[in-house]
Design a protein around this motif. Structure first.
Motif, PDB file in Angstrom:
ATOM      1  N   LEU B  21     -12.296 -18.331 -53.668  1.00  0.00           N
ATOM      2  CA  LEU B  21     -13.111 -19.339 -53.008  1.00  0.00           C
ATOM      3  C   LEU B  21     -14.473 -19.355 -53.683  1.00  0.00           C
ATOM      4  O   LEU B  21     -15.031 -18.303 -53.996  1.00  0.00           O
ATOM      5  N   ARG B  22     -15.019 -20.571 -53.857  1.00  0.00           N
ATOM      6  CA  ARG B  22     -16.246 -20.693 -54.639  1.00  0.00           C
ATOM      7  C   ARG B  22     -17.396 -21.201 -53.782  1.00  0.00           C
ATOM      8  O   ARG B  22     -17.203 -22.034 -52.887  1.00  0.00           O
ATOM      9  N   CYS B  23     -18.588 -20.718 -54.083  1.00  0.00           N
ATOM     10  CA  CYS B  23     -19.797 -21.162 -53.390  1.00  0.00           C
ATOM     11  C   CYS B  23     -20.899 -21.438 -54.401  1.00  0.00           C
ATOM     12  O   CYS B  23     -21.233 -20.565 -55.223  1.00  0.00           O
ATOM     13  N   ASP B  24     -21.464 -22.646 -54.340  1.00  0.00           N
ATOM     14  CA  ASP B  24     -22.643 -22.992 -55.129  1.00  0.00           C
ATOM     15  C   ASP B  24     -23.834 -23.059 -54.194  1.00  0.00           C
ATOM     16  O   ASP B  24     -23.928 -23.988 -53.382  1.00  0.00           O
ATOM     17  N   PRO B  25     -24.746 -22.117 -54.276  1.00  0.00           N
ATOM     18  CA  PRO B  25     -25.868 -22.112 -53.330  1.00  0.00           C
ATOM     19  C   PRO B  25     -26.895 -23.174 -53.693  1.00  0.00           C
ATOM     20  O   PRO B  25     -26.815 -23.810 -54.748  1.00  0.00           O
ATOM     21  N   ILE B  26     -27.854 -23.348 -52.818  1.00  0.00           N
ATOM     22  CA  ILE B  26     -28.978 -24.239 -53.108  1.00  0.00           C
ATOM     23  C   ILE B  26     -29.764 -23.636 -54.276  1.00  0.00           C
ATOM     24  O   ILE B  26     -30.014 -22.422 -54.306  1.00  0.00           O
ATOM     25  N   SER B  27     -30.136 -24.497 -55.215  1.00  0.00           N
ATOM     26  CA  SER B  27     -30.852 -24.036 -56.404  1.00  0.00           C
ATOM     27  C   SER B  27     -32.129 -23.286 -56.012  1.00  0.00           C
ATOM     28  O   SER B  27     -32.912 -23.757 -55.181  1.00  0.00           O
ATOM     29  N   GLY B  28     -32.318 -22.126 -56.597  1.00  0.00           N
ATOM     30  CA  GLY B  28     -33.515 -21.345 -56.325  1.00  0.00           C
ATOM     31  C   GLY B  28     -33.373 -20.354 -55.193  1.00  0.00           C
ATOM     32  O   GLY B  28     -34.272 -19.523 -54.976  1.00  0.00           O
TER      33      GLY B  28
END
Lengths: 111, 113
Positions: B21-28
């Motif tokens: 499962l993949r997660c792209d967090p909020i930049s920064g």
């Protein structure tokens, strides 16, 4: 061991009424108490949060009341609207890290 | 700005298979969290990342669960030899730093047949 107990499990309120959801916690080290709103198929969204140095915090129609001695806190939604129908979760943590959640309250606001 | 993005949104797999499962967090956002939400239950903490290190893995339910994070970006949660009790919604959250509000993605609904 359930560290945050939330009640009621479900709640039905008429439009314009006040919705009240209660939570109790056990760990006295907790110092951050947020409430999250979750719509079906969506992730929880932060509504409002309080720290134990105040007894009440209000943001618009949403108010958190906090009782440190009783280890309880509650969410009050004033003038409840059908668009407020969602599942509400209380949570607690030490320093907003590793949130411990209640089991949620399904709120239905009838038009 | 984009919020926390998770993929896939739904995953159906057979018992015994591995899933990622993949997660792209909020930049920064330097802090990243994984939670599990079983049907009708609250969220359970799984693991916390600060940067690409995981100082708290205490919520991982068994050694079949693992997670990694690349720098201060993408994280993957891997479940090996899936079991039916792994069926749940897996939610990722990120925050600017450890003491800042956590912002959640919409989760991955995992169903094990």
């Amino acid at each position: 061991q359930q560290q945050v107990k939330q009640s009621p499990q479900s709640l039905i309120v008429q439009k314009g009424g006040i919705s009240i959801i209660n939570c109790a916690y056990e760990n006295t080290a907790f110092d951050y108490f947020p409430w999250y709103q979750q719509f079906p198929g969506k992730g929880p969204a932060l509504l409002i949060a309080i720290r134990p140095d105040v007894s009440e915090k209000k943001e618009g129609r949403f108010t958190i009341s906090f009782n440190k001695s009783a280890k309880q806190f509650s969410l009050h939604i004033m003038d409840s609207q059908p668009g407020d129908s969602a599942t509400y979760f209380c949570a607690a943590s030490k320093s907003n890290y590793k949130l411990t959640f209640g089991k949620g309250t399904l709120l239905t606001v009838n038009p | 700005g984009a919020g926390v993005s998770q993929s896939p949104s739904n995953k159906v797999t057979e018992k015994g298979k591995d899933v990622e499962l993949r997660c792209d967090p909020i930049s920064g956002h330097t802090a990243l969290y994984w939670y599990r939400q079983r049907l009708g239950q609250g969220l359970e903490f799984l693991i916390y990342f600060q940067g690409n290190s995981a100082p708290d893995k205490s919520g991982l339910p068994s050694d079949r669960f693992s997670a990694e994070r690349t720098g201060e970006s993408v994280s993957t949660l891997t479940i090996q030899r899936t079991q039916q009790e792994d069926s749940a919604v897996y939610l990722c959250a990120s925050s600017h730093d450890r003491d800042q509000p956590q912002h959640f993605g919409d989760g991955t609904r995992l169903s094990i047949l």
